[in-house]
Design a protein around this motif. Structure first.
Motif, short mmCIF file in Angstrom:
data_model
loop_
_atom_site.label_atom_id
_atom_site.label_comp_id
_atom_site.label_asym_id
_atom_site.label_seq_id
_atom_site.Cartn_x
_atom_site.Cartn_y
_atom_site.Cartn_z
N TYR A 13 0.65 -1.19 -0.23
CA TYR A 13 0.06 -0.19 -0.03
C TYR A 13 0.88 1.22 -0.08
CZ TYR A 13 -3.66 -3.38 1.32
OH TYR A 13 -4.40 -4.24 1.24
N VAL A 14 0.46 2.15 -0.44
CA VAL A 14 0.93 3.47 -0.64
C VAL A 14 0.31 4.63 0.14
CG1 VAL A 14 2.41 3.06 -2.53
CG2 VAL A 14 0.36 4.07 -2.92
N TRP A 15 0.88 5.57 0.51
CA TRP A 15 0.01 6.89 0.97
C TRP A 15 -0.66 7.81 0.08
CZ3 TRP A 15 -0.88 8.44 5.89
CH2 TRP A 15 -1.08 9.51 6.46
N ARG A 16 -1.71 8.01 0.47
CA ARG A 16 -2.72 9.03 -0.57
C ARG A 16 -3.29 10.17 -0.20
NH1 ARG A 16 -8.04 7.21 -2.74
NH2 ARG A 16 -9.08 5.92 -0.90
N MET A 17 -2.97 10.35 1.25
CA MET A 17 -3.72 11.60 1.81
C MET A 17 -3.20 12.84 1.29
SD MET A 17 -4.36 12.14 5.84
CE MET A 17 -5.74 13.44 6.41
N GLU A 18 -4.28 14.01 0.97
CA GLU A 18 -3.41 15.10 0.54
C GLU A 18 -2.85 15.69 1.55
OE1 GLU A 18 -7.17 17.12 -0.62
OE2 GLU A 18 -7.41 16.02 -2.21
N ASN A 19 -1.83 16.60 1.22
CA ASN A 19 -1.19 17.52 2.43
C ASN A 19 -1.73 18.37 2.79
OD1 ASN A 19 1.18 15.76 2.05
ND2 ASN A 19 1.97 16.79 0.42
N THR A 20 -2.76 18.22 3.80
CA THR A 20 -3.50 19.32 4.40
C THR A 20 -3.26 19.43 5.92
OG1 THR A 20 -5.16 17.79 4.80
CG2 THR A 20 -5.37 18.99 2.81
N ALA A 21 -3.65 20.35 6.51
CA ALA A 21 -3.49 20.45 7.79
C ALA A 21 -3.84 18.81 8.48
CB ALA A 21 -4.10 21.37 8.45
N GLY A 22 -4.62 18.05 8.24
CA GLY A 22 -4.99 16.99 8.89
C GLY A 22 -4.08 15.74 8.54
N ALA A 23 -3.19 15.93 7.69
CA ALA A 23 -2.45 14.99 7.42
C ALA A 23 -1.17 14.64 8.33
CB ALA A 23 -1.72 15.34 5.95
N ALA A 24 -0.70 16.05 9.07
CA ALA A 24 0.20 15.64 9.80
C ALA A 24 0.04 14.82 11.25
CB ALA A 24 0.58 17.04 10.57
N PRO A 25 -1.16 15.15 11.71
CA PRO A 25 -1.55 14.08 13.09
C PRO A 25 -1.69 12.63 12.56
CG PRO A 25 -3.45 15.68 12.58
CD PRO A 25 -2.33 16.15 11.82
N VAL A 26 -2.32 12.48 11.58
CA VAL A 26 -2.58 10.98 11.00
C VAL A 26 -1.07 10.50 10.51
CG1 VAL A 26 -3.47 9.79 9.14
CG2 VAL A 26 -4.48 11.61 9.86
N LYS A 27 -0.08 11.22 10.09
CA LYS A 27 1.08 10.57 10.00
C LYS A 27 1.79 10.37 11.29
CE LYS A 27 5.62 11.58 7.79
NZ LYS A 27 6.32 11.40 9.06
N ALA A 28 1.87 11.32 12.10
CA ALA A 28 2.35 10.99 13.39
C ALA A 28 1.58 10.03 14.05
CB ALA A 28 2.11 12.35 14.18
N PHE A 29 0.47 9.88 13.82
CA PHE A 29 -0.12 8.43 14.44
C PHE A 29 0.34 7.30 14.07
CE2 PHE A 29 -3.73 5.42 13.65
CZ PHE A 29 -3.70 4.82 14.62
N TYR A 30 0.61 7.30 12.68
CA TYR A 30 1.07 5.81 12.13
C TYR A 30 2.70 5.81 12.26
CZ TYR A 30 -3.27 4.64 9.84
OH TYR A 30 -4.68 4.29 9.60
N ASP A 31 3.23 6.79 12.33
CA ASP A 31 4.80 6.69 12.77
C ASP A 31 4.88 6.12 14.19
OD1 ASP A 31 6.28 7.72 10.77
OD2 ASP A 31 5.95 9.89 11.37
N LYS A 32 3.94 6.29 15.02
CA LYS A 32 3.94 5.98 16.56
C LYS A 32 3.46 4.78 16.43
CE LYS A 32 4.36 7.17 20.95
NZ LYS A 32 5.79 7.89 21.34
N LEU A 33 2.60 4.04 15.75
CA LEU A 33 1.84 2.84 15.84
C LEU A 33 3.15 1.96 15.28
CD1 LEU A 33 -0.89 2.10 16.48
CD2 LEU A 33 -1.43 1.92 13.75
N GLY A 34 3.73 2.08 14.65
CA GLY A 34 4.78 1.18 13.93
C GLY A 34 5.58 1.62 12.76
N SER A 35 6.20 0.56 12.10
CA SER A 35 7.21 0.93 11.08
C SER A 35 6.31 0.71 9.86
CB SER A 35 8.31 -0.08 10.90
OG SER A 35 7.70 -1.33 10.48
#
Length: 308
Positions: free
Chosen positions: A81-103
């Motif tokens: 799978y590849v990331w496809r979320m638009e680079n909006t203000a909401g992308a930062a917390p989602v990325k931080a969440f998945y970074d924290k969740l695992g590799s």
């Protein structure tokens, strides 16, 4: 008296000297002009180079800032799978969440979830296990052989069913909206969010075309300050709350047909070397506790099949 020959020689020498002097001066001026021209060209080239360097550095800094504050396609590229979320203000917390969740590689592996634990509902505590697919469809079994309930849980607008014979091939009954919403909240974590921000490289798991996730700013949830994001699943609005301190998903809330169900996630634990999951989840219906879930085991395997 000097002879005329001497005078002619002297005159010729003066003329030659004058010519030599003029020739030297011209050569000197030409050399100066060449040097000045060369220095001017070098200055122009140096200016162009410095401008290019500063422009490149500025673009690089801007790119780093964007990638640091928003979700990066390259940082979440996996084999499946590849990331496809638009680079909006909401992308930062989602990325931080998945970074924290695992590799990134662990998150985007094409594997299903097998989840085991206990669930407390209606003053009863019973064992359960669930098979959760990456396309947000879940098989749920609650109880033992003497008292068993089995369900297939997909999208709310697509139907949540009780499997009367225990498997997919037998009879099934469509659940009432209240029970369907509670069961959806019980088995859900980041399921639907995953289908919006990741896209399959293959055709076997094609997710929704709509990747829109709306950022709602900073709000309070479960006594914690969180980043809020929401999306629509049919006519159900699902809101996610990401803890600003831990960067993990604090909980989510479902608003559907005048009903409000919220789930609070806690006690995150690593079940696999590179993947974390909440193990204590509490589900509220209009403010009252309706279910408490304790997860004892999670394993991820490719192609875990639903009971037929």
């Amino acid at each position: 008296m000097r002879s005329k020959a001497i005078d002619r020689i002297q005159a010729a020498g003066e003329i030659t000297a004058k010519k030599n002097k003029e020739s030297y001066f011209k050569r000197y001026m030409r050399a100066c002009i060449k040097i000045a021209f060369t220095l001017t060209v070098l200055a122009i080239l140096a200016t162009i180079c410095l401008f290019a360097i500063f422009s490149f550095r500025e673009r690089l800094n801007n790119k780093s800032e964007v990638e640091g504050n928003n979700a990066s396609i390259s940082s979440f590229s996996g084999s499946d799978y590849v990331w496809r979320m638009e680079n909006t203000a909401g992308a930062a917390p989602v990325k931080a969440f998945y970074d924290k969740l695992g590799s990134a590689s662990a998150i985007t592996e094409d594997k299903d979830f097998l989840i085991r634990g206990t669930i407390e509902m209606n003053s009863k505590t019973r064992d359960f296990y669930a098979i959760r697919k990456l396309d947000d469809k879940t098989f749920l079994k609650i109880g033992d052989d003497s008292d068993t309930s089995t369900y297939i849980i997909g999208s709310l607008h697509g139907g949540v069913f009780r499997l009367l014979s225990g498997g997919l091939m037998g009879e099934k009954a469509n659940l009432k909206e209240k029970e369907a919403l509670i069961l959806k909240a019980i088995v859900s974590f980041d399921n639907l969010l995953f289908t919006r921000v990741f896209s399959s490289r293959t055709s076997k798991n094609v997710f929704v075309n709509d990747s829109h996730v709306e950022y709602g700013g900073k709000v309070s949830f479960n006594g914690e300050e969180c980043d809020s994001l929401s999306l629509m699943d049919g006519d159900c609005r699902i809101q996610y709350f990401f803890n600003l301190k831990t960067r993990l998903l604090e909980g989510c809330e479902y608003n559907w047909k005048n009903m409000n169900v919220r789930t609070v996630f806690s006690n995150y634990r690593k079940f696999e070397p590179e993947y974390s999951y909440p193990t204590l989840n509490t589900v509220y219906m209009n403010g009252s506790v309706v279910a408490k879930i304790k997860i004892d085991l999670i394993t991820r395997r490719p192609e875990i099949f639903f009971p037929r």
